[in-house]
Write a protein that holds these residues in place. Sequence first.
Motif: not given
Length: 575
Positions: A400-414
């Motif tokens: 939920r906290y991670a959703q509040l910040f822009p994701a790094n486009a080079t990351h693969e997120i799961f």
Amino acid sequence: MDYSCHTLSHLVVQHCLSAGVETVVISPGSRNAPLVMDFQAYAGFKCYSIVDERSAGFFALGIAQQSGRAVALVCTSGSALVNYFPAVTEAYYSQLPLIVISADRPEELIDRGEGQTIKQKNIFGGHVLGQTNLSNQDSNLNSASESLGKTIGQAFAGRGPVHINVPMDEPLYEKSHRPMDFGTMIAKHLVMPSPSLLDESYVADRIKQYHATPKKMIMIGAMAPGRVNADLMEIWQSDPSVIVLTETLANAHHPEFISGIDQTITHMTEEQQVDLKPDLLITMGGMIVSKRIKKLLRAMEIQEHWHLGPERPNDTFFALKHHLDAAPNDFFMKLAQTDPIEESESSFKQDWLDLRERRMSGHRDFLSQSSFCDLKVHEALALALPNNIQLQIANSASIRYAQLFPANATHEIFCNRGTSGIEGSTSTAMGAAVANPKPTVLITGDLSFFYDINALWQNHTPNNFRIILINNQGGGIFRILPKAKSIKPFETYLETPHQRNAVLMAKEFGFNYFSAHDQSSLTEALDALFSTQDAGPQILEIFTPKQDNDLILNQYFDHLDQMATPHLVTDKSNQ
């Protein structure tokens, strides 16, 4: 090479080999000894040994998540099988292929007081796509092979778990030096998925309807990296009637996508809800994390919802009308080849983007003044995590906290959002790290980490595996949830405070350990954590003030609400 003398074991293993199963996760036991022997004897399998079946299930799920291929799980009889259940339900709702293979006592010994014996037939009920219960008394191997071919094929076709229950008579350890050959029989019965073909007239009708709709929202839930290509993003970007909302787990990035969904839609006025309501909602990918967007779109009473993609669709917004079982890129490229009914002059996208910018201005302003807390930690992580990593995020507060910040486009997120449980996050990350050569970072909370500590009890941890443990001494998520603190006694039965830390656990399992208690020590620890990828697995434990975290988060959303929110001008031409 030693093979077992059990016919059913050879049949099961050869079916898995023929279907393309490459990875097998085995938990120790006695009744499953024939299967253990044969999976190791036949060339083509990579076998892992994981003692704890609950952890083993999620370890296998992490490998399936990364490879996209079915992973086999093998356990002994009795309660061992039940320990797979959390991973099975996660695989079902995350739509990841697992083949659960359980050894069993002969049918005539069930409910006869035999040790390690339970009712294993159909034990997973509706949480598997298929199941077969072989019989030690069944001399018709052709029938058994047909059932196996169908069940294993369902794991690949439906992307989910299946269960194969295999009774084993004693003796269990008798060996043979040559395999049994069921190749011809298996070739006849193997049922693998074929590509779906959409009816061209059906697609043409959807394209016509799409072009005629003035306000379109595309919502991307959990999705593997690479599913959305640059051409597709350009199609969306060039259309002013389309707004794209993405979750952290969408693995899709563009400056004109709204990734901070919760900030953008918080405290929306009634007028904004009318102006920003889509006429057509298209979802892609899997589960959606944001409760706020679910609540908002349900309240808007969306009239037309399509799901695009091979996933089993969820009628999350109670408006699902069509499921287009096609790759998003294929559908939208076909759409781009057609002419719209009329050139759109909609302001729908821009209205959404204007609102986003006002909210993000408040976001930046608040964080520049905030004291050290969970929110500030996640801001620091968003800025400090290196490029080109696999990022695994645990439930519940972490994602939920991670959703509040822009994701790094080079990351693969799961993240395990199928059932959204805290169990298995570390085990899944460990399996994913084994399957993916990229450095893997797990962001987790303390309850999720300690709950799944057996994830570290195995011999497969890569040197480039990193755990970032945010320790707020209890279930901090419950302090965030509305009215949860009204339950008495809240601390004992919901938050469950503790004084544990990971120092000795890190030492026990061979992890280097770092810690941080404030902004300055966090900066230093993050530098040390990523200074080298070959220093062995590492844990960074960050201690945050549990009494402040929820208060600061509430102040954060209140601050966004206080930002000026001028009334939007309704696009009358598109009503």
